[in-house]
Write a protein that holds these residues in place. Structure first.
Motif, short mmCIF file in Angstrom:
data_model
loop_
_atom_site.label_atom_id
_atom_site.label_comp_id
_atom_site.label_asym_id
_atom_site.label_seq_id
_atom_site.Cartn_x
_atom_site.Cartn_y
_atom_site.Cartn_z
N ARG A 78 0.82 -1.22 0.00
CA ARG A 78 0.00 0.00 0.00
C ARG A 78 0.85 1.26 0.00
NH1 ARG A 78 -3.64 0.58 4.55
NH2 ARG A 78 -2.02 -0.52 5.72
N SER A 79 2.08 1.19 0.50
CA SER A 79 2.95 2.36 0.49
C SER A 79 3.27 2.74 -0.95
CB SER A 79 4.24 2.05 1.25
OG SER A 79 5.08 3.19 1.28
N ASN A 80 3.01 3.98 -1.32
CA ASN A 80 3.15 4.38 -2.72
C ASN A 80 3.81 5.75 -2.93
OD1 ASN A 80 1.00 6.01 -1.91
ND2 ASN A 80 -0.54 4.70 -2.89
N THR A 81 4.27 6.40 -1.85
CA THR A 81 4.98 7.67 -1.98
C THR A 81 6.20 7.68 -1.07
OG1 THR A 81 3.86 8.89 -0.18
CG2 THR A 81 2.75 8.83 -2.32
N ASP A 82 7.11 8.60 -1.35
CA ASP A 82 8.27 8.79 -0.47
C ASP A 82 8.76 10.21 -0.65
OD1 ASP A 82 10.23 8.32 1.37
OD2 ASP A 82 11.29 6.79 0.22
N SER A 83 9.54 10.66 0.32
CA SER A 83 10.09 12.01 0.26
C SER A 83 11.35 12.02 -0.59
CB SER A 83 10.40 12.50 1.67
OG SER A 83 11.30 11.63 2.30
N ASN A 84 11.55 13.14 -1.26
CA ASN A 84 12.72 13.31 -2.11
C ASN A 84 13.17 14.77 -1.96
OD1 ASN A 84 14.71 12.83 -4.05
ND2 ASN A 84 13.36 13.47 -5.72
N HIS A 85 13.70 15.09 -0.78
CA HIS A 85 13.98 16.48 -0.44
C HIS A 85 15.06 17.09 -1.33
CE1 HIS A 85 12.56 14.98 3.68
NE2 HIS A 85 11.57 15.63 3.10
N VAL A 86 14.81 18.32 -1.71
CA VAL A 86 15.79 19.09 -2.46
C VAL A 86 16.41 20.09 -1.49
CG1 VAL A 86 16.18 20.65 -4.40
CG2 VAL A 86 14.44 18.85 -4.57
N LEU A 87 17.71 19.91 -1.24
CA LEU A 87 18.39 20.65 -0.18
C LEU A 87 18.22 22.16 -0.34
CD1 LEU A 87 20.22 20.22 2.29
CD2 LEU A 87 22.18 20.42 0.76
N PHE A 117 7.52 15.21 -2.41
CA PHE A 117 7.05 13.83 -2.35
C PHE A 117 6.83 13.34 -3.77
CE2 PHE A 117 6.71 14.05 2.08
CZ PHE A 117 6.30 12.83 2.58
N ILE A 118 7.22 12.09 -4.02
CA ILE A 118 7.05 11.50 -5.35
C ILE A 118 6.30 10.17 -5.23
CG2 ILE A 118 9.13 12.59 -6.27
CD1 ILE A 118 10.53 9.87 -5.95
N ALA A 119 5.72 9.75 -6.34
CA ALA A 119 5.06 8.44 -6.40
C ALA A 119 6.13 7.37 -6.61
CB ALA A 119 4.04 8.41 -7.53
N THR A 120 6.17 6.38 -5.73
CA THR A 120 7.17 5.32 -5.83
C THR A 120 6.70 4.16 -6.70
OG1 THR A 120 6.35 4.36 -3.77
CG2 THR A 120 8.21 5.90 -3.63
N ARG A 121 5.45 4.19 -7.08
CA ARG A 121 4.89 3.20 -8.00
C ARG A 121 3.66 3.82 -8.64
NH1 ARG A 121 0.20 1.43 -5.91
NH2 ARG A 121 -0.05 1.15 -3.64
#
Length: 430
Positions: free
Chosen positions: A230-239, A245-249
């Motif tokens: 069910r997990s479908n997003t994650d953080s992708n911080h830009v310093l 946040f992006i879709a991981t699937r």
């Protein structure tokens, strides 16, 4: 980090009675109860305010009320893997900068964040931003951190033995946590808004990958927790620029957006080593997470996962041991089940007094966590029996322990704790 090989053993289907089947239908985030219409308006206002101040929110991401005082983010149309869900500029977040990687300085950074959040929620509402109004509306009395002393004591008794505690740290209350920060007026520890600020910080703050920094991020905190498929997003911080946040699937139309609070890109090895798994999520956020779950026990090499088994049927569960269970592991789980049966018995014997000292919500929460723990041990033992038949022997429980083996399905059917106790006091639901 290389994750150790996992030893997967199938287990029998208990989903007809299991708490896990019921938990899968429930939301995992326990939020503040309130007026759904008002809460929804607050969330919409935050989204529009964030967009007006430089945030990007995917056009197919919508806010929905999902019950129990909770809202979530949903895909109104399909979203492809890798698409940006949202970006929020750093200057819209409530922030605190950590001095360096030293633990003491990081702790001071959190204390500073407590103070900043507190300043935001005590402002006159006429000068608050929409996000500050949203934070002010949140209450967190559902968190174990904010429970009554009697409920905390009961949860401590439920925790494992000193040789293998579930939580792996000492319980603290709000006043102790604030006093640890230093520099605050002692009376502030009794001020409910400051208690809310501490709870808001623990339940909402984001670490920033590659930076000694933490913040509460508008809109992002509407993404609820889930592990596994069910997990479908994650953080992708830009310093030094934005939270992203992006879709991981691929995310299907109508699907809720989920983010792992324990397996995120900046979470390190806390999931793999068992230092932030199902029990810790309960302690920090106040919910028993849905499947999959990971259980780990401090000071002993016992870590296992429980999830639905791959295949055409959704009813069968399996246990995945990170390391094969040993005789000592089996003995430990049998002993814990017995201890928990005594805990249950004592709970039943004090049913006439219990709701005079703790709230119905606290009792419900303890009961849910208790049953999840018992289900976990029961399934793990059942799985281990397949490979250790000659070592396990008979681990069946006596009639006094039967309520543990048959999960408290009524608890999730809307029956209050008092009624549940009354039912169990008449018969053990044989």
């Amino acid at each position: 980090m290389i994750v150790p090989p996992r030893f997967t053993f199938p287990i029998l289907n208990r989903s007809k009675f299991s708490l896990f089947a019921l938990l899968a239908k429930l939301n995992t985030i326990s939020g503040a109860l309130g007026n759904p219409q008002i809460d929804h308006e607050l969330n919409i206002n935050v989204m529009e305010w964030a967009k007006a101040h430089g945030a990007f929110i995917h056009e197919h991401v919508k806010i929905r009320y999902i019950g129990e005082g909770l809202s979530g983010l949903f895909a109104s149309q399909s979203i492809t893997e890798g698409e940006i869900i949202s970006t929020v500029p750093f200057n819209l977040a409530t922030q605190s900068v950590f001095v360096n990687d030293d633990h003491d300085n990081n702790d001071k950074g959190l204390c500073n964040l407590f103070y900043n959040v507190h300043s935001s929620i005590i402002k006159n509402e006429t000068i608050q931003t929409p996000y500050e109004k949203y934070l002010t509306s949140r209450t967190h009395h559902h968190l174990p951190l904010n429970w009554s002393p009697q409920a905390k004591k009961m949860l401590k008794e439920l925790d494992g033995p000193s040789t293998a505690p579930l939580f792996g740290f000492e319980f603290q209350d709000i006043k102790e946590r604030i006093q640890d920060c230093g520099g605050f007026d002692e009376n502030m520890a009794m001020y409910s808004k400051f208690a809310d600020a501490v709870s808001l910080t623990y339940t909402h703050y984001e670490g920033v990958k590659g930076r000694d920094h933490a913040a509460l991020v508008p809109f992002m905190d509407l993404i609820n927790h889930a592990n596994g498929k069910r997990s479908n997003t994650d953080s992708n911080h830009v310093l030094d620029e934005k939270f992203e946040f992006i879709a991981t699937r691929a995310i299907e139309k109508g699907e809720q957006l989920y983010f792992s609070y324990s397996r995120c890109s900046y979470c390190g090895s806390c999931f793999e080593d068992g230092s932030f798994v199902t029990p810790h999520l309960f302690f920090h956020y106040g919910f028993v997470e849905t499947l999959p779950q990971r259980w780990a026990f401090e000071n002993i090499d016992l870590i296992f996962d429980i999830d639905k088994k791959e295949g055409p049927s959704d009813d069968e569960l399996e246990v995945n041991f990170v390391e094969p269970p040993t005789k000592a592991d089996i003995y430990f789980m049998k002993k814990e089940l017995k201890r928990l049966s005594f805990f249950r018995r004592d709970l039943m014997n004090s049913k006439g007094k219990i709701l005079k000292t703790i709230s119905e919500f606290e009792l419900d929460s303890i009961s849910k966590f208790l049953q999840a723990l018992v289900d976990a041990f029961t399934h793990a033992l059942e799985s281990a029996e397949v490979h250790h038949t000659e070592e396990i022997g008979d681990y069946s429980l006596d009639s006094a322990s039967l309520p543990f083996v048959i999960p408290l399905t009524l608890l999730f059917g809307g029956i209050c704790s008092w009624e549940l106790l009354r039912v169990f006091s008449k018969s053990y639901r044989t």
